[in-house]
Design an enzyme around this catalytic site. Structure first.
Site, PDB file in Angstrom:
ATOM      1  N   SER A 224     -52.227 -39.179  45.368  1.00 23.44           N
ATOM      2  CA  SER A 224     -53.437 -39.151  46.387  1.00 23.44           C
ATOM      3  C   SER A 224     -53.678 -40.543  47.297  1.00 23.44           C
ATOM      4  O   SER A 224     -52.702 -40.837  47.725  1.00 23.44           O
ATOM      5  CB  SER A 224     -54.732 -38.675  45.636  1.00 23.44           C
ATOM      6  N   ASP A 388     -54.474 -28.034  49.109  1.00 23.66           N
ATOM      7  CA  ASP A 388     -54.533 -28.135  47.576  1.00 23.66           C
ATOM      8  C   ASP A 388     -56.229 -28.170  47.124  1.00 23.66           C
ATOM      9  O   ASP A 388     -56.346 -28.566  46.176  1.00 23.66           O
ATOM     10  CB  ASP A 388     -53.524 -29.197  46.909  1.00 23.66           C
ATOM     11  N   HIS A 422     -55.420 -30.142  43.806  1.00 27.54           N
ATOM     12  CA  HIS A 422     -54.952 -31.716  43.767  1.00 27.54           C
ATOM     13  C   HIS A 422     -54.791 -32.444  42.738  1.00 27.54           C
ATOM     14  O   HIS A 422     -53.988 -33.159  42.298  1.00 27.54           O
ATOM     15  CB  HIS A 422     -56.179 -32.165  44.718  1.00 27.54           C
TER      16      HIS A 422
END
Length: 446
Positions: A224, A388, A422
């Site tokens: 991320s 996601d 995610h």
């Protein structure tokens, strides 16, 4: 129950055009051979440095006499369990799950001590006066662990465990690079002290990890926001250094275009009470965090496509300054977005080291936010696209274009894992196996 707007015919056509590309790409990727678990013994591994996602760096704090608390109860700082943090000693500020569960009244203290302010004299962000902070356990993955059981799936803890099962060992060939997630890189030439300190420490960590492992270059693995930090870090290091010290860059759950989802917490001047105290506190603080500007949708990817829709006006990535003004940010704050964050977003470049990008797809992901009455503090209706749950497929495809446009990039592999969120990329069993397989495989890629 609020209704979800139906995508317009052009949006449906766009999704229909994208679908064949995704399906074919997944078929091709699925045919690629994966590394065999356990086939490589630990002494032959290249060292791995993990850079976690947003909110995963643990922060300690201490208060000085300069601190002016919002309430007298905040003078002693946030308690950790039954131990008070008075007298200038260090205490756990983020993430102090235990303290918030035991004493929810500390929530305003927690939020206030996490805030950042911009110092126009220094030209940089800093803590609230009277609050000192430090990142916990830099160089180690121990700081990825949280006393909140729910966050075991969020901050690479399961990935650490999976790598250790394969023979990696903490402090020998497995290292962590947590950071203060409130800060962010600034445009070249502008002060960004905390981020610059992080990149200096990361560079030394990579060099030490290599030296400790017989000079082997490092496999850099990010999740991320950590991927954005790593991309900027690599771009600002000399190319000979990259080619000497970076064996492979494995980037999880990141494109190059930000996300419309991140416009929501910036839109609301006040957030309704949440069942998650940590979520409420963090969302409150987000409006002051420099990093939130870095995650806004990029004009280079989204252009003039409407992202926030109201009866009176629509806002695209091109309209971001106008949106921030409408959301209550001052002219000075909007100027900071223009000068510090936007140039970084527009100037992301291929890292010029071997790169594997892994992203989840097939999960409804915010494409547009509808505040029809113009009340940004209300819960919006959403129009979902693919991604996601946080990172849109559009930004992943933009990353592929960015890499493909640079003839000097060399090795690049993009993997899309169906029906994976995610956080699922670093916690779901099958996705985690694929991630570990790619890390192990990177040991042998030339």
């Amino acid at each position: 129950m609020e209704s979800t707007p139906t995508p317009t015919p052009p949006q449906q056509q766009q999704q229909q055009r994208l679908l064949p590309l995704v399906v074919v790409f997944l078929f091709v990727v699925g045919a690629l051979p994966a590394a065999t678990h356990g086939a490589t013994s630990s002494p032959h591994f290249h060292p791995v440095v993990l850079v976690p996602g947003n909110t995963c760096g643990q922060l300690d704090a201490r208060l000085t006499d300069e601190y002016e608390p919002p309430t007298p109860a905040c003078r002693g700082g946030v308690r950790y369990g039954s131990r008070a943090s008075a007298g200038g000693g260090w205490f756990r500020l983020w993430e102090n799950f235990t303290a918030l569960q035991e004493d929810p009244a500390l929530s305003p203290c927690y939020a206030d001590q996490l805030r950042l302010v911009y110092d126009p004299v220094a030209g940089d962000y800093r803590n609230v006066p009277g609050v000192d902070t430090r990142v916990v356990s830099f160089g180690s993955t121990r700081g990825f662990r949280s006393d909140d059981p729910a966050r075991k799936d969020v901050c690479m803890e399961r990935l650490v465990e999976a790598l250790e099962e394969e023979g990696y060992a903490e402090g020998e060939n497995l290292f962590g690079a947590p950071y203060d997630f409130r800060y962010a890189p600034a445009a070249p030439g502008l002060p960004s002290g905390v981020f610059s300190d992080f990149t200096s420490r990361l560079r030394r960590l990579v060099e030490r990890a290599s030296e400790r492992n017989g000079g082997k270059p490092v496999i850099l693995v990010t999740h991320s926001l950590g991927g954005l930090f790593a991309m900027v870090f690599l771009d600002r290091t000399p190319l000979p250094w990259r080619r000497r010290y970076i064996k492979h860059f494995v980037m999880l759950c990141l494109g190059v275009g930000g996300s419309p989802l991140n416009m929501w917490p910036l839109a609301a001047s006040s957030i309704p009470s949440s069942s998650s105290l940590v979520g409420s506190v963090l969302t409150y603080g987000n409006r002051s965090f420099a990093s939130m500007f870095s995650l806004l949708p990029s004009p280079a990817v989204y252009g003039d496509t409407p992202l926030v829709i109201t009866r009176a006006k629509n806002y695209s990535a091109d309209d971001m300054p106008e949106f921030l003004s409408a959301a209550g940010f001052s002219d000075d704050e909007v100027a900071l977005y223009r000068a510090r964050a936007l140039p970084v977003t527009l100037d992301l470049r291929a890292p010029l080291v071997p790169l594997t990008s892994i992203n989840g797809v097939g999960v409804p992901t915010v494409d547009k936010l509808v505040f029809w009455d113009g009340n940004f503090s209300a819960k919006p209706q959403v129009v979902n696209g693919d991604g996601d749950g946080q990172i849109n497929l559009d930004t992943v495809l933009a990353l592929e274009r960015l890499i493909g446009d640079d003839p000097d990039q060399g090795y690049f592999k993009s993997i899309l894992i169906p029906n994976t969120t995610h956080k699922g990329v670093i916690s779901d069993e099958l996705a985690l196996k694929r991630v570990v397989s790619e890390i192990l495989g990177a040991n042998s890629i030339n």
